[in-house]
Scaffold this motif. Structure first.
Motif, PDB file in Angstrom:
ATOM      1  N   LEU A  58       0.804  -1.230   0.000  1.00 32.59           N
ATOM      2  CA  LEU A  58       0.000   0.000   0.000  1.00 32.59           C
ATOM      3  C   LEU A  58       0.834   1.276   0.000  1.00 32.59           C
ATOM      4  O   LEU A  58       0.541   2.203  -0.758  1.00 32.59           O
ATOM      5  CB  LEU A  58      -0.977  -0.019   1.184  1.00 32.59           C
ATOM      6  N   PRO A  59       1.860   1.400   0.837  1.00 33.25           N
ATOM      7  CA  PRO A  59       2.650   2.629   0.792  1.00 33.25           C
ATOM      8  C   PRO A  59       3.241   2.904  -0.591  1.00 33.25           C
ATOM      9  O   PRO A  59       3.278   4.055  -1.033  1.00 33.25           O
ATOM     10  CB  PRO A  59       3.749   2.380   1.843  1.00 33.25           C
ATOM     11  N   VAL A 104      -8.643  -3.100   4.150  1.00 32.03           N
ATOM     12  CA  VAL A 104      -8.518  -2.113   3.075  1.00 32.03           C
ATOM     13  C   VAL A 104      -9.897  -1.776   2.525  1.00 32.03           C
ATOM     14  O   VAL A 104     -10.868  -2.532   2.720  1.00 32.03           O
ATOM     15  CB  VAL A 104      -7.622  -2.626   1.920  1.00 32.03           C
ATOM     16  N   TYR A 163      -7.245   1.501  -0.606  1.00 33.26           N
ATOM     17  CA  TYR A 163      -6.861   2.430   0.444  1.00 33.26           C
ATOM     18  C   TYR A 163      -6.883   1.698   1.781  1.00 33.26           C
ATOM     19  O   TYR A 163      -7.741   0.836   2.013  1.00 33.26           O
ATOM     20  CB  TYR A 163      -7.822   3.614   0.498  1.00 33.26           C
ATOM     21  N   ALA A 164      -5.975   2.044   2.650  1.00 33.73           N
ATOM     22  CA  ALA A 164      -5.992   1.491   4.005  1.00 33.73           C
ATOM     23  C   ALA A 164      -7.276   1.914   4.690  1.00 33.73           C
ATOM     24  O   ALA A 164      -7.719   3.057   4.559  1.00 33.73           O
ATOM     25  CB  ALA A 164      -4.784   1.980   4.797  1.00 33.73           C
ATOM     26  N   THR A 216      -5.919   5.331   8.485  1.00 31.23           N
ATOM     27  CA  THR A 216      -4.649   5.970   8.161  1.00 31.23           C
ATOM     28  C   THR A 216      -3.610   5.770   9.257  1.00 31.23           C
ATOM     29  O   THR A 216      -2.405   5.826   8.987  1.00 31.23           O
ATOM     30  CB  THR A 216      -4.840   7.473   7.890  1.00 31.23           C
ATOM     31  N   LEU A 224      -1.752   2.755   8.488  1.00 38.54           N
ATOM     32  CA  LEU A 224      -0.868   3.098   7.375  1.00 38.54           C
ATOM     33  C   LEU A 224       0.396   3.790   7.891  1.00 38.54           C
ATOM     34  O   LEU A 224       1.505   3.545   7.397  1.00 38.54           O
ATOM     35  CB  LEU A 224      -1.614   4.000   6.400  1.00 38.54           C
ATOM     36  N   TYR A 250       4.690   3.153   7.388  1.00 33.28           N
ATOM     37  CA  TYR A 250       5.697   4.115   6.930  1.00 33.28           C
ATOM     38  C   TYR A 250       6.816   4.315   7.948  1.00 33.28           C
ATOM     39  O   TYR A 250       7.958   4.549   7.585  1.00 33.28           O
ATOM     40  CB  TYR A 250       5.041   5.473   6.666  1.00 33.28           C
ATOM     41  N   ASN A 301      -6.278   8.774   0.498  1.00 35.42           N
ATOM     42  CA  ASN A 301      -6.642   7.727   1.448  1.00 35.42           C
ATOM     43  C   ASN A 301      -7.485   8.300   2.577  1.00 35.42           C
ATOM     44  O   ASN A 301      -8.488   7.706   2.999  1.00 35.42           O
ATOM     45  CB  ASN A 301      -5.378   7.074   2.011  1.00 35.42           C
TER      46      ASN A 301
END
Length: 440
Positions: free
Chosen positions: A253-254, A291, A316-317, A320, A323, A327, A351
């Protein structure tokens, strides 16, 4: 001890109790979005008697549903194995938690609904996945259960947690409805709160930890714990061939969000990856609530469902904050202090808006021209049988695609969400990004 968080679901539960007929309530949603807590709160506040069965915490209680599924037998069996359980007609709530672990209990909802002496609420995670596997073991009580999906805290609920009251939020809604600019200081503060929400997400454990500690580091620790539990779910519940593939799709996803074209690409998951190899893994992630799928439409025309292209979509997650855990901690600081730039920033804000629209029950769809030179991040059906385009700009960029679409006679209104203030130019309404909470 985590702080008590006000959730809209409590009023939804009360509305169900006031209007229900012969039906039970089934609350679906990803793990750890707060289903168990809010149902227990409902039982404690609104009923004289509250009886709860958790099929993960007490797997032996599945035996209650091994025999006849008539209401008399079930209530008698529960009263024998749950200390203090009392079933007073009209004054008792029975809560069947993690019902995906006991398909027979799901089948029993029909008979409990027809009996009607007690209100029955069930909840479960991974329901779409587990019941597909268990379909042959028990039937789903069609017509006797009302389904509701619960997600993480939406932005309005996050503002409640941060101390804003309903009157303050209604004041913001007034600017949205009148199309009048928000006072600069208020607008700046709300954009700051939105970036904070983007960084923290809406999972109750993370929000509570942040509220108690005022520490992004502690919040990030909770985010990493949630991410680990989600990945553990993949390992525990996915079929053996799907485990590695579903995890690879999720962990891509990232990278997917950092592309100029955020269409989900299997080649980003794995070199030469294909839908044949990874398509069912994506379906698994969607079914698990990890997701959200945003479907491409070939034409931005009403009704949008008629123009969906099943081969093209974005992922999209669902939260967030999870998510952010993917990262790393440095991303929280970059988001909160508005230091991001480029495609990554755009994908991250897309997102966020996807989560905000989904929280309002808006089906997620986007449009991209065949040539690839025009696209609208989100398109929604309107009650006047037209289509409403919603363009997302993490800063204040131009809106060529939106301008072109607004020239069509069958498009009456379009929204441009920006890091700016409210304005209107003919059919184009410009809104600060946080006002996505009023769309839908």
């Amino acid at each position: 001890m985590y702080r008590v968080l006000k959730r809209k679901m409590l009023e939804t539960l009360r509305a169900w109790r006031a209007s229900k007929g012969a039906e039970c309530l089934l609350i679906k949603g990803a793990r750890q979005v707060g289903k168990t807590y809010i149902i227990a709160e409902f039982g404690r506040l609104d009923y004289e008697n509250f009886v709860s069965i958790d099929f993960i915490e007490s797997p032996e209680l599945k035996e209650v549903f091994d025999g006849p599924l008539d209401a008399d037998t079930i209530y008698r069996q529960i009263s024998l194995v749950v200390p203090g359980a009392r079933f007073v007609p009209g004054k008792t709530l029975l809560f069947l938690d993690e019902i995906q672990e006991c398909p027979a209990a799901r089948a029993a909802l029909k008979y409990l609904a027809l009996d009607g002496r007690c209100d029955v609420v069930a909840s479960g995670s991974l329901l779409g996945i587990r019941f597909k596997e268990e379909a042959a073991k028990a039937s789903v009580p069609v017509g006797y259960e009302r389904e509701i999906v619960m997600g993480p805290l939406d932005f309005e609920e996050y503002l409640w947690a941060r101390g804003y009251d309903a009157e303050s939020i209604e004041g913001l809604r007034g600017f949205f409805e009148s199309r009048a600019p928000v006072p600069s200081a208020v607008n700046h503060k709300m954009m700051q709160m939105l970036r904070e929400y983007l960084a923290i997400g809406g999972m109750p454990a993370v929000v509570s930890a942040f509220m108690e500690s005022n520490s992004f580091a502690i919040a990030h620790d909770e985010q990493r714990s949630l991410l680990a539990s989600y990945l553990d779910d993949v390992a525990r519940y996915a079929e053996a061939p799907e485990r590695v593939r579903a995890r690879a799709c999720f962990e891509s996803l990232p990278r997917q969000l950092a592309k100029e074209n955020t269409k989900f690409q299997y080649s980003v998951v794995e070199s030469r990856g294909t839908a044949r190899k990874f398509g069912s893994s994506v379906d698994w992630l969607v079914g698990a609530g990890m997701v959200r799928r945003c479907q491409c439409v070939t034409a931005p025309q009403f009704p949008l469902a008629a123009y969906e292209d099943g081969s093209k979509f974005r992922l999209y997650a669902a939260d967030t904050g999870v998510l952010m855990a993917m990262y790393g901690f440095e991303m929280l600081e970059a988001v909160v202090n508005n230091k991001l730039a480029g495609p990554m920033k755009g994908g991250l804000y897309e997102n966020l808006i996807a989560c905000m629209l989904a929280a309002k029950g808006v089906p997620l769809r986007y449009w991209r021209s065949q040539k690839g030179d025009r696209e609208i991040e989100f398109v929604t059906d309107s009650s006047d049988a037209s289509v409403v385009p919603v363009e997302v700009k993490a800063s204040r960029g131009s809106t060529v695609s939106l301008n072109d679409m607004l020239e069509r006679p069958d498009v009456n209104l379009g929204y441009k969400l920006i890091d700016g203030n409210v304005g209107q130019d003919d059919k184009k309404v410009t809104l600060p990004l946080y006002m996505a909470m009023f769309l839908g």
